[in-house]
Design a protein around this motif. Structure first.
Motif, PDB file in Angstrom:
ATOM      1  N   PRO A  99       0.812  -1.218   0.000  1.00 57.13           N
ATOM      2  CA  PRO A  99       0.000   0.000   0.000  1.00 57.13           C
ATOM      3  C   PRO A  99       0.843   1.265   0.000  1.00 57.13           C
ATOM      4  N   ASP A 100       0.259   2.325  -0.493  1.00 58.15           N
ATOM      5  CA  ASP A 100       0.924   3.626  -0.546  1.00 58.15           C
ATOM      6  C   ASP A 100       0.833   4.275   0.833  1.00 58.15           C
ATOM      7  N   GLN A 101       1.873   4.080   1.616  1.00 58.27           N
ATOM      8  CA  GLN A 101       1.940   4.654   2.958  1.00 58.27           C
ATOM      9  C   GLN A 101       3.391   4.962   3.280  1.00 58.27           C
ATOM     10  N   ASP A 102       3.627   5.551   4.424  1.00 56.44           N
ATOM     11  CA  ASP A 102       4.987   5.918   4.801  1.00 56.44           C
ATOM     12  C   ASP A 102       5.757   4.679   5.266  1.00 56.44           C
ATOM     13  N   TYR A 103       6.947   4.488   4.696  1.00 59.90           N
ATOM     14  CA  TYR A 103       7.844   3.417   5.128  1.00 59.90           C
ATOM     15  C   TYR A 103       9.160   4.066   5.556  1.00 59.90           C
ATOM     16  N   ASP A 104       9.364   4.137   6.849  1.00 63.68           N
ATOM     17  CA  ASP A 104      10.534   4.802   7.408  1.00 63.68           C
ATOM     18  C   ASP A 104      11.709   3.818   7.411  1.00 63.68           C
ATOM     19  N   LEU A 105      12.638   3.991   6.486  1.00 61.03           N
ATOM     20  CA  LEU A 105      13.750   3.056   6.366  1.00 61.03           C
ATOM     21  C   LEU A 105      14.649   3.064   7.593  1.00 61.03           C
ATOM     22  N   ASP A 106      14.768   4.218   8.251  1.00 56.68           N
ATOM     23  CA  ASP A 106      15.588   4.268   9.467  1.00 56.68           C
ATOM     24  C   ASP A 106      14.921   3.509  10.611  1.00 56.68           C
ATOM     25  N   GLU A 107      13.613   3.494  10.626  1.00 57.96           N
ATOM     26  CA  GLU A 107      12.888   2.720  11.633  1.00 57.96           C
ATOM     27  C   GLU A 107      12.983   1.234  11.318  1.00 57.96           C
ATOM     28  N   ILE A 108      12.890   0.900  10.045  1.00 56.31           N
ATOM     29  CA  ILE A 108      12.972  -0.510   9.646  1.00 56.31           C
ATOM     30  C   ILE A 108      14.369  -1.053   9.899  1.00 56.31           C
ATOM     31  N   PHE A 109      15.372  -0.350   9.395  1.00 55.93           N
ATOM     32  CA  PHE A 109      16.751  -0.820   9.499  1.00 55.93           C
ATOM     33  C   PHE A 109      17.373  -0.352  10.809  1.00 55.93           C
ATOM     34  N   ARG A 110      17.053  -1.049  11.898  1.00 60.53           N
ATOM     35  CA  ARG A 110      17.681  -0.730  13.179  1.00 60.53           C
ATOM     36  C   ARG A 110      19.185  -1.018  13.146  1.00 60.53           C
ATOM     37  N   ALA A 111      19.630  -1.758  12.141  1.00 55.25           N
ATOM     38  CA  ALA A 111      21.061  -2.021  11.993  1.00 55.25           C
ATOM     39  C   ALA A 111      21.846  -0.727  11.879  1.00 55.25           C
ATOM     40  N   LYS A 112      21.236   0.294  11.299  1.00 51.03           N
ATOM     41  CA  LYS A 112      21.929   1.573  11.161  1.00 51.03           C
ATOM     42  C   LYS A 112      22.199   2.206  12.521  1.00 51.03           C
ATOM     43  N   SER A 113      21.178   2.315  13.354  1.00 54.84           N
ATOM     44  CA  SER A 113      21.378   2.942  14.670  1.00 54.84           C
ATOM     45  C   SER A 113      22.253   2.075  15.564  1.00 54.84           C
ATOM     46  N   ILE A 114      22.165   0.754  15.416  1.00 57.88           N
ATOM     47  CA  ILE A 114      23.024  -0.128  16.207  1.00 57.88           C
ATOM     48  C   ILE A 114      24.483   0.092  15.818  1.00 57.88           C
ATOM     49  N   TRP A 115      24.766   0.174  14.520  1.00 64.46           N
ATOM     50  CA  TRP A 115      26.138   0.451  14.071  1.00 64.46           C
ATOM     51  C   TRP A 115      26.600   1.823  14.557  1.00 64.46           C
ATOM     52  N   GLN A 116      25.718   2.812  14.487  1.00 63.36           N
ATOM     53  CA  GLN A 116      26.089   4.149  14.952  1.00 63.36           C
ATOM     54  C   GLN A 116      26.396   4.151  16.448  1.00 63.36           C
ATOM     55  N   GLU A 117      25.569   3.471  17.239  1.00 63.69           N
ATOM     56  CA  GLU A 117      25.817   3.406  18.675  1.00 63.69           C
ATOM     57  C   GLU A 117      27.101   2.651  18.985  1.00 63.69           C
ATOM     58  N   MET A 118      27.341   1.562  18.247  1.00 63.64           N
ATOM     59  CA  MET A 118      28.579   0.819  18.453  1.00 63.64           C
ATOM     60  C   MET A 118      29.793   1.667  18.096  1.00 63.64           C
ATOM     61  N   THR A 119      29.663   2.479  17.053  1.00 65.79           N
ATOM     62  CA  THR A 119      30.755   3.378  16.666  1.00 65.79           C
ATOM     63  C   THR A 119      31.037   4.393  17.768  1.00 65.79           C
ATOM     64  N   GLU A 120      29.981   4.913  18.375  1.00 69.12           N
ATOM     65  CA  GLU A 120      30.157   5.859  19.482  1.00 69.12           C
ATOM     66  C   GLU A 120      30.785   5.175  20.696  1.00 69.12           C
ATOM     67  N   MET A 121      30.364   3.948  20.991  1.00 73.99           N
ATOM     68  CA  MET A 121      30.982   3.190  22.084  1.00 73.99           C
ATOM     69  C   MET A 121      32.470   2.983  21.811  1.00 73.99           C
ATOM     70  N   LYS A 122      32.796   2.652  20.580  1.00 70.74           N
ATOM     71  CA  LYS A 122      34.185   2.441  20.183  1.00 70.74           C
ATOM     72  C   LYS A 122      35.011   3.702  20.427  1.00 70.74           C
ATOM     73  N   THR A 123      34.473   4.841  20.002  1.00 74.64           N
ATOM     74  CA  THR A 123      35.194   6.106  20.158  1.00 74.64           C
ATOM     75  C   THR A 123      35.401   6.446  21.629  1.00 74.64           C
ATOM     76  N   ARG A 124      34.363   6.276  22.436  1.00 76.68           N
ATOM     77  CA  ARG A 124      34.500   6.588  23.868  1.00 76.68           C
ATOM     78  C   ARG A 124      35.507   5.646  24.538  1.00 76.68           C
ATOM     79  N   THR A 125      35.493   4.388  24.138  1.00 77.93           N
ATOM     80  CA  THR A 125      36.451   3.435  24.692  1.00 77.93           C
ATOM     81  C   THR A 125      37.875   3.835  24.347  1.00 77.93           C
ATOM     82  N   GLU A 126      38.095   4.216  23.106  1.00 81.81           N
ATOM     83  CA  GLU A 126      39.438   4.635  22.680  1.00 81.81           C
ATOM     84  C   GLU A 126      39.924   5.831  23.482  1.00 81.81           C
ATOM     85  N   ARG A 127      39.044   6.775  23.742  1.00 78.93           N
ATOM     86  CA  ARG A 127      39.442   7.955  24.518  1.00 78.93           C
ATOM     87  C   ARG A 127      39.850   7.570  25.933  1.00 78.93           C
TER      88      ARG A 127
END
Length: 438
Positions: free
Chosen positions: A369-397
């Protein structure tokens, strides 16, 4: 003896507990809690995860995460010790009815029913399939490459290649997941599957029919069978996704976008919300497994994997054939490649370039159907990778802030932080680093 020590002895010094031991003064093997205060020492809970996926080469590699102890190092046991083998039609029902917690998946199946599976979310994108291939008898038919070598350009050569198939016996996979690709390829010559005598069979049977010359062409859905026909039986790749990517324009808005789909690992909204730390740890173990598969010990890793996938598929794959599949038919995205998927908007493999186009196409066709499909909501892999990247940076510091010698208590924590950091478990790397620098 304290209850805590009794419990540890009863556990028999599991591998994860052993790895938490650090080189204390004199080299004694002692657990971190022997040195650090209990209230400052992070702990990792033991969790059982019910995991399953397709019994195909570019999905079942996840068994190595269990076999090599990478999941165990982050407190996770894969239920049964190996992925539960599923047909592609079983994956979503197994998640939705609670039989499994996490599965591998091919997103080409989900994109056509997004409105019906809003509860499913990719948590790791690890490859894309470009191995779709129609192979033909080498003694009778020409490949599109041969037509190009004779001086034809792509439109003329591709049309000539598929025209050879008109009215011939064509073995296709019994699953409809590859049919859109078949129709796209045949459309190069203004044809469709209706113009042939199609023979729907399971992929191993397609190989048997082809080798015995009971069909003229075949398009197996699995990379193993494509490899067998092309490189073991010597059948020609009449037309393939790889050839299309080489000769046709790609990128946002290109019809080729409809051919690209991710292989991924997914879970449900409920599991992700209730087990977020487990998801981070599970994903980290998969990144570590990919690092092992594509690292210095690649051939060792693939030799270890071969018996499992051969038992699942009935094939006779060796390390070299699996390497070809992983690098040519199913190119992988490791940790270092994730930015191309999520941030490089110029890449044809960027998630929006692929799926915004496909969603628009399926809406226009009335498939969804013609409705809104939020790819960022669907692909939680993106936010998980972003959060892991932030964890990585904080750990390095935090690790970089340590100068000079440290006492044994902090050294234990630092060793743990570095161990988990090296294994892509940035969640616990940050926790141990924070405890070490508190």
């Amino acid at each position: 003896m304290s209850n805590r020590k009794k419990k540890k002895e009863k556990a028999g010094m599991k591998r994860r507990s052993f790895l938490t031991a650090s080189a204390a003064a004199g080299g004694a093997l002692l657990l971190p809690k022997a040195y650090a205060r209990a209230q400052t020492t992070p702990t990792i809970p033991d969790v059982n995860v019910r995991f399953g996926g397709f019994a195909v080469t570019n999905h079942a590699w996840t068994v190595l995460a269990s076999q090599k102890g990478f999941l165990g190092d982050v407190g996770i046991t894969m239920d049964g010790g190996a992925p539960r083998a599923l047909l592609e039609t079983q994956v979503v029902p197994s998640l939705m009815n609670g039989e499994l917690d996490i599965t591998s998946y091919w997103f080409g199946l989900a994109i056509q029913q997004l409105d019906r599976v809003p509860n499913l979310h990719p948590i790791l994108v690890y490859s894309y399939f470009r191995g779709n291939t129609i192979v033909g008898r080498p003694d009778l038919y020409k490949s599109v490459d041969e037509f190009i070598a004779e001086g034809m350009d792509w439109p003329e050569a591709s049309a000539a290649a598929v025209e050879q198939m008109r009215g011939k016996r064509f073995a296709i996979t019994a699953s409809p997941s590859t049919y859109p690709w078949n129709e796209f390829a045949l459309g190069m010559g203004n044809m469709s599957m209706a113009d042939m005598e199609t023979v729907p069979v399971e992929d191993p049977r397609a190989v048997q029919l082809a080798i015995s010359n009971n069909v003229d062409f075949a398009a197996p859905g699995g990379a193993v069978q494509v490899y067998q026909l092309q490189f073991q039986a010597g059948w020609k790749p009449i037309i393939s996704t790889r050839q299309m990517l080489e000769h046709m324009p790609s990128g946002a808005g290109s019809p080729l976008n409809s051919l690209l789909n991710y292989d991924l690992i997914q879970t449900t909204t409920e599991y992700l919300e209730n087990n977020r730390d487990t998801v981070f740890r599970f994903v980290s173990a998969m990144y570590r497994t990919l690092d092992y598969i594509f690292g210095e010990s690649q051939m060792q890793a693939l030799n270890e994997y071969a018996p499992f996938i051969n038992a699942q598929t009935g094939a006779q794959m060796d390390a070299d054939s699996i390497k070809f599949i992983f690098e040519d038919l199913d190119p992988f995205f490791q940790w270092k490649d994730q930015s191309e998927v999520w941030e490089n908007t110029d890449s044809p493999l960027h998630y929006r370039n692929i799926y915004s186009y496909q969603i628009d196409q399926f809406v226009q066709q009335g498939t969804i159907p013609d409705q809104d499909y939020d790819l960022d909501e669907i692909f939680r892999a993106k936010s998980i990778w972003q959060e892991m990247t932030e964890m990585k940076t904080r750990t390095e510091r935090m690790l970089d802030s340590i100068t000079g010698e440290v006492g044994p208590e902090r050294q234990v924590l630092l060793d743990q932080a570095r161990f988990h950091y090296d294994g892509f478990n940035f969640l616990d790397a940050e926790r141990f680093a924070a405890a070490a620098t508190a």
